[in-house]
Design an enzyme around this catalytic site. Structure first.
Site, mmCIF file in Angstrom:
data_model
loop_
_atom_site.group_PDB
_atom_site.id
_atom_site.type_symbol
_atom_site.label_atom_id
_atom_site.label_comp_id
_atom_site.label_asym_id
_atom_site.label_seq_id
_atom_site.Cartn_x
_atom_site.Cartn_y
_atom_site.Cartn_z
ATOM 1 N N ASN A 153 0.802 -1.234 0.000
ATOM 2 C CA ASN A 153 0.000 0.000 0.000
ATOM 3 C C ASN A 153 0.835 1.285 0.000
ATOM 4 O O ASN A 153 0.483 2.251 -0.673
ATOM 5 C CB ASN A 153 -1.022 -0.014 1.135
ATOM 6 C CG ASN A 153 -0.387 -0.057 2.495
ATOM 7 O OD1 ASN A 153 0.654 -0.684 2.695
ATOM 8 N ND2 ASN A 153 -0.991 0.617 3.442
ATOM 9 N N THR A 162 -1.552 -13.253 7.401
ATOM 10 C CA THR A 162 -0.144 -13.549 7.075
ATOM 11 C C THR A 162 0.708 -13.429 8.340
ATOM 12 O O THR A 162 1.589 -14.256 8.598
ATOM 13 C CB THR A 162 0.411 -12.582 6.001
ATOM 14 O OG1 THR A 162 -0.551 -12.423 4.976
ATOM 15 C CG2 THR A 162 1.707 -13.077 5.402
ATOM 16 N N GLY A 215 1.944 -6.224 7.080
ATOM 17 C CA GLY A 215 1.033 -6.828 6.110
ATOM 18 C C GLY A 215 -0.258 -7.241 6.775
ATOM 19 O O GLY A 215 -0.623 -6.708 7.835
ATOM 20 N N GLU A 227 3.290 -5.625 12.175
ATOM 21 C CA GLU A 227 2.395 -4.479 11.975
ATOM 22 C C GLU A 227 1.306 -4.955 11.029
ATOM 23 O O GLU A 227 1.560 -5.162 9.839
ATOM 24 C CB GLU A 227 3.157 -3.300 11.357
ATOM 25 C CG GLU A 227 4.345 -2.814 12.177
ATOM 26 C CD GLU A 227 3.943 -2.188 13.497
ATOM 27 O OE1 GLU A 227 2.783 -1.759 13.645
ATOM 28 O OE2 GLU A 227 4.799 -2.140 14.404
ATOM 29 N N GLU A 269 7.148 0.131 16.094
ATOM 30 C CA GLU A 269 8.201 0.697 15.262
ATOM 31 C C GLU A 269 8.367 2.165 15.650
ATOM 32 O O GLU A 269 7.650 2.673 16.489
ATOM 33 C CB GLU A 269 7.812 0.583 13.780
ATOM 34 C CG GLU A 269 7.670 -0.854 13.318
ATOM 35 C CD GLU A 269 7.397 -0.970 11.819
ATOM 36 O OE1 GLU A 269 6.626 -0.151 11.290
ATOM 37 O OE2 GLU A 269 7.968 -1.880 11.195
#
Ligand code: NAD
Length: 479
Positions: A149, A229, A225, A247, A460
């Site tokens: 994205n 996943t 992602g 994330e 992060e």
């Protein structure tokens, strides 16, 4: 047709398989370049290159690391327009937006270049007995896996701190948007990044990504992602005792109170709903509106949304570009169908848009606003990740909070109110890693970034990223 290449040990090389995969331009729906279909052999080459480079890189002075990372930032800035055009063609986002994202990608490198110079660690004194100090050492070879994205923006957000902290990296961009990662390889060559310090492998998740995640000697994985996943990655990496930063997805609420700055709230809500076609994990896709202003806010919102021009991502006046892939386009359209089945009333949009000429086969969806859905129905709790939002009235702060917290996600939330006490109270109680009050997407790169619940594990940004990419070691000296 352009053939992309892997970046291993400082060289641009083809995959062992010699096979390529199609890369589509979402604006036209046509293949416009080819990506290496890499496999475990390419990952192993990259790992070996990174391993060989590690000793020298971790012993490179902080100042020299700063100089190289800063040079990468400068080169991204110098090539802003070329990179932005490439990102726009690869992803479908408006060109003007891609230009901003390239600025941010350079900032990521610049920010963590300075972090390399300023990172420090703690010491703990035991009165008269001993002194402890913490060594924060790089982990070794780490993996960075990113989504489609915000391609270069998120790729650089991981790579920059990993390198700044002295690790060597094997990175995998999304196979759906590989172009700017490929261009970054060339920038790294030009910037003089030593061979093997960063390696970029193109290919699909189940081959390249899963080989990285299950590699016995790659001891940290930074992943951004989808939640499913992420769950799969955790199931492989956790029993191998790897450090994991995940994330993941979101289904963020925008809570609009009657006392908000109305115009600002409407304008920003249009942005937080539809920027990048709604394909930002931080978009507010559930708009909760205090009942006393529900009708007024709805009308103003719809009026603004109807003015958003959907069109060629390269056109200056395009506000909403193309959906990234056929697969994702089909997924978003299937949610529009679901919303109707769940009793949703489509106030604007609700359908695909068919443009003409070269764009006839592109993937375009009209910005969509839906009302009349239960706050806990599937449309309101599952991540759609497209230009689709719902609006729902609420009667009290408690009800707004209950609705906001009702999904399995907890990434971001947005609150619109002039009542500072209420804003603080809600911010403390809302289940999300990030809360924006009277704003959206305002980012200070020093702040912790990440989600709670199924939106992820770890943070992060700033020192959080530097800490993730280093291993703390306590040294205790008896006095
Ligand atoms: P995705 O999970 O399909 O893919 C992300 C990356 O993982 C890609 O590079 C992909 O190739 C790789 N991958 C796929 N399967 C893998 C496997 N088995 N092992 C290792 N790697 C694998 O996600 P996507 O569709 O590219 O991105 C959209 C999702 O990302 C959305 O859910 C969105 O909310 C989320 N996202 C989250 C954040 C955040 O900061 N929390 C930011 C952006 C996007």
């Amino acid at each position: 047709m352009q053939h992309l290449l892997n970046y291993i040990n400082g060289e641009l090389v083809n995959a062992h398989s010699q096979q390529f995969m199609d890369n589509y331009n979402p604006a036209t729906g046509k293949v416009y370049s080819l990506i290496p279909d890499s496999d475990e052999k390419d990952v192993e080459d990259a790992y070996q290159a990174a391993k060989s480079a590690f000793f020298a890189w971790k012993n490179t002075s902080n100042e020299d690391r700063f100089i190289i990372l800063n040079r990468i930032a400068e080169l991204i800035d110098l090539n802003n327009d070329e990179l932005a055009k490439a990102e726009s063609i690869d992803q479908g986002k408006p060109h003007w937006l891609a230009k901003n994202e390239m600025i941010r990608s350079a900032q990521n490198f610049r920010f963590f270049a300075t972090a390399a110079m300023q990172f420090s660690s703690e010491s703990h004194h035991m009165e008269g007995h001993a002194v402890n100090y913490t060594l924060r050492q790089p982990i070794g070879v780490v993996a960075c896996i990113s989504p489609w994205n915000l391609p270069l923006y998120l790729f650089s957000w991981k790579i920059a701190p990993a390198l700044a902290a002295g690790n060597c990296v094997v990175a995998k961009p999304s196979e759906i948007t590989p172009m700017t990662a490929f261009m970054l390889s060339k920038i790294c060559q030009e910037a003089g990044l030593p061979k093997g310090v960063l390696n970029i492998i193109h290919g699909i998740g189940p081959k390249v990504g899963s080989t990285l995640v299950s590699h016995p000697h790659i001891k940290a994985v930074s992943f951004t992602g989808g939640t499913s996943t992420g769950k799969h990655i955790a199931s492989i990496a956790a029993p191998m005792f790897k450090k994991l930063s995940l994330e993941l997805g979101g289904k963020n609420p925008s809570i609009v109170f009657a006392d908000c700055d109305f115009e600002k709230a409407v304008k920003t809500t249009v942005q937080s709903s539809f920027l990048n076609q709604g394909e930002i994990c931080l978009c507010g896709s559930r708009i909760l509106i205090e009942r006393s202003i529900y009708d007024k806010f709805k009308e103003a919102l719809i009026q603004e949304v109807k003015q958003l021009k959907v069109g060629n991502p390269l056109d200056k006046d395009t506000k909403v570009g193309a959906i990234v892939s056929q697969l994702h386009y089909d997924k978003v359209l299937s949610y529009l169908q679901l919303a109707k089945e769940e009793g949703g009333n489509i106030l604007t949009g609700g359908e695909a848009i068919h443009l003409e000429g070269d764009l006839a086969n592109g993937w375009y969806i009209a910005p969509t606003v839906i009302e009349n859905l239960a706050y806990d129905c599937r449309t309101n709790t599952e991540e759609i990740f497209g230009p689709v939002v719902t609006i729902t009235p609420f009667d009290s702060e408690e009800e707004a909070l209950q609705m906001a917290n009702c999904t399995e996600y907890g990434l971001a939330s947005i609150i619109w109110t002039q009542d500072i006490t209420r804003a603080h109270n809600l911010a403390a109680q809302i289940q999300s890693g990030i809360v924006w009050i009277n704003c959206w997407l305002l980012r200070d790169l020093r702040t912790p970034f990440g989600g709670v619940k199924n939106s992820g594990v770890g943070r992060e940004g700033g020192w959080e990223a530097m800490k993730f990419f280093t291993e703390p070691k306590n040294v205790c000296i008896k006095l």
